[in-house]
Design a protein around this motif. Structure first.
Motif, PDB file in Angstrom:
ATOM      1  N   LEU A  77      12.370 -44.897 -11.215  1.00 17.19           N
ATOM      2  CA  LEU A  77      13.294 -46.013 -10.978  1.00 17.19           C
ATOM      3  C   LEU A  77      14.450 -45.993 -11.970  1.00 17.19           C
ATOM      4  N   LYS A  78      14.151 -45.727 -13.237  1.00 13.49           N
ATOM      5  CA  LYS A  78      15.209 -45.650 -14.253  1.00 13.49           C
ATOM      6  C   LYS A  78      16.185 -44.518 -13.938  1.00 13.49           C
ATOM      7  N   ILE A  80      16.817 -43.175 -10.994  1.00 10.64           N
ATOM      8  CA  ILE A  80      17.586 -43.522  -9.796  1.00 10.64           C
ATOM      9  C   ILE A  80      18.729 -44.455 -10.162  1.00 10.64           C
ATOM     10  N   HIS A  81      18.432 -45.494 -10.949  1.00  8.42           N
ATOM     11  CA  HIS A  81      19.478 -46.433 -11.364  1.00  8.42           C
ATOM     12  C   HIS A  81      20.556 -45.734 -12.179  1.00  8.42           C
ATOM     13  N   ALA A  82      20.127 -44.840 -13.079  1.00  8.97           N
ATOM     14  CA  ALA A  82      21.079 -44.173 -13.963  1.00  8.97           C
ATOM     15  C   ALA A  82      21.963 -43.168 -13.243  1.00  8.97           C
ATOM     16  N   GLY A  85      22.853 -44.910  -8.907  1.00  9.48           N
ATOM     17  CA  GLY A  85      23.541 -46.192  -8.960  1.00  9.48           C
ATOM     18  C   GLY A  85      23.740 -46.890  -7.633  1.00  9.48           C
ATOM     19  N   SER A  86      25.005 -47.142  -7.301  1.00  4.97           N
ATOM     20  CA  SER A  86      25.333 -47.908  -6.089  1.00  4.97           C
ATOM     21  C   SER A  86      25.240 -47.068  -4.812  1.00  4.97           C
ATOM     22  N   GLN A  89      20.048 -48.210  -2.434  1.00  9.25           N
ATOM     23  CA  GLN A  89      19.302 -49.439  -2.712  1.00  9.25           C
ATOM     24  C   GLN A  89      17.833 -49.069  -2.668  1.00  9.25           C
ATOM     25  N   ILE A  90      17.099 -49.520  -3.661  1.00 10.02           N
ATOM     26  CA  ILE A  90      15.667 -49.255  -3.716  1.00 10.02           C
ATOM     27  C   ILE A  90      14.969 -50.323  -2.889  1.00 10.02           C
ATOM     28  N   GLU A  93       9.337 -50.078  -4.040  1.00 11.80           N
ATOM     29  CA  GLU A  93       9.173 -49.532  -5.380  1.00 11.80           C
ATOM     30  C   GLU A  93       7.841 -49.841  -6.018  1.00 11.80           C
ATOM     31  N   LEU A 101      14.301 -45.396  -0.398  1.00 10.65           N
ATOM     32  CA  LEU A 101      15.717 -45.638  -0.691  1.00 10.65           C
ATOM     33  C   LEU A 101      16.494 -45.828   0.593  1.00 10.65           C
ATOM     34  N   LYS A 159      21.964 -36.282  -6.861  1.00  9.83           N
ATOM     35  CA  LYS A 159      23.303 -36.831  -7.113  1.00  9.83           C
ATOM     36  C   LYS A 159      24.371 -35.807  -6.732  1.00  9.83           C
TER      37      LYS A 159
END
Length: 164
Positions: A77-78, A80-82, A85-86, A89-90, A93, A101, A159
């Protein structure tokens, strides 16, 4: 009446090929009359598993696995957020060994899978997730058998594959 049926394949090992059934006492005679049609594992495997459970090893194994997979889930999760990002949407989880996603791209889940695979990352989609009514595609990232290092590399490759 409730009958519980399960397997040790996912929580322990598929090689054991051992299932279990918990049923009400009144159904036990029915089960015994079907004994010849049921394929059972070896008595040695059954006794070994019983001993493993009696000595508390099963409980410790389950607790250790839950802790391991919780840490992997948090790390995924960290990452994916890092890194994504936008772009995503998760959705899912908190359960299982995957993360669901929704990808903010106007292409199919199959196209996203192909882009990921071209970078060496295998992701999953549901066959029913093909963009009807302009819905965004859903992709599933499994993390059960992946190392933290490969997880980081994989998210960075996603990414590169999905952001243009």
């Amino acid at each position: 009446m409730v009958i519980y049926i399960g397997t040790f394949s996912k929580a322990f090992t598929p090689a054991l090929r051992m299932n279990y059934m918990v049923l009400p006492h009144q159904l036990l005679p029915n089960l015994q009359s079907m004994e010849r049609t049921l394929s059972s594992p070896s008595r040695i495997d059954q006794l070994a598993m019983a001993l493993f459970m009696e000595r508390g090893h099963w409980y410790r194994h389950i607790r250790r696995m839950r802790n391991t997979y919780r840490k992997k889930n948090e790390k995924m999760l960290k990452l994916i957020h890092a890194h994504l990002g936008s772009l995503v949407q998760i959705e899912g989880e908190g359960a299982g060994l995957h993360i669901e996603l929704t990808v903010n791209r106007s292409c199919s889940a199959e196209k996203l899978k192909d882009l990921a695979l071209a970078k060496g990352v295998r992701v999953y989609s549901s066959q029913q997730d093909e963009i009807p009514n302009n819905k965004k595609p859903k992709i599933y990232l499994g993390f059960g058998s992946i190392t933290i290092t490969n997880m980081e590399i994989g998210i960075q490759l996603l990414k590169a594959a999905w952001i243009r």
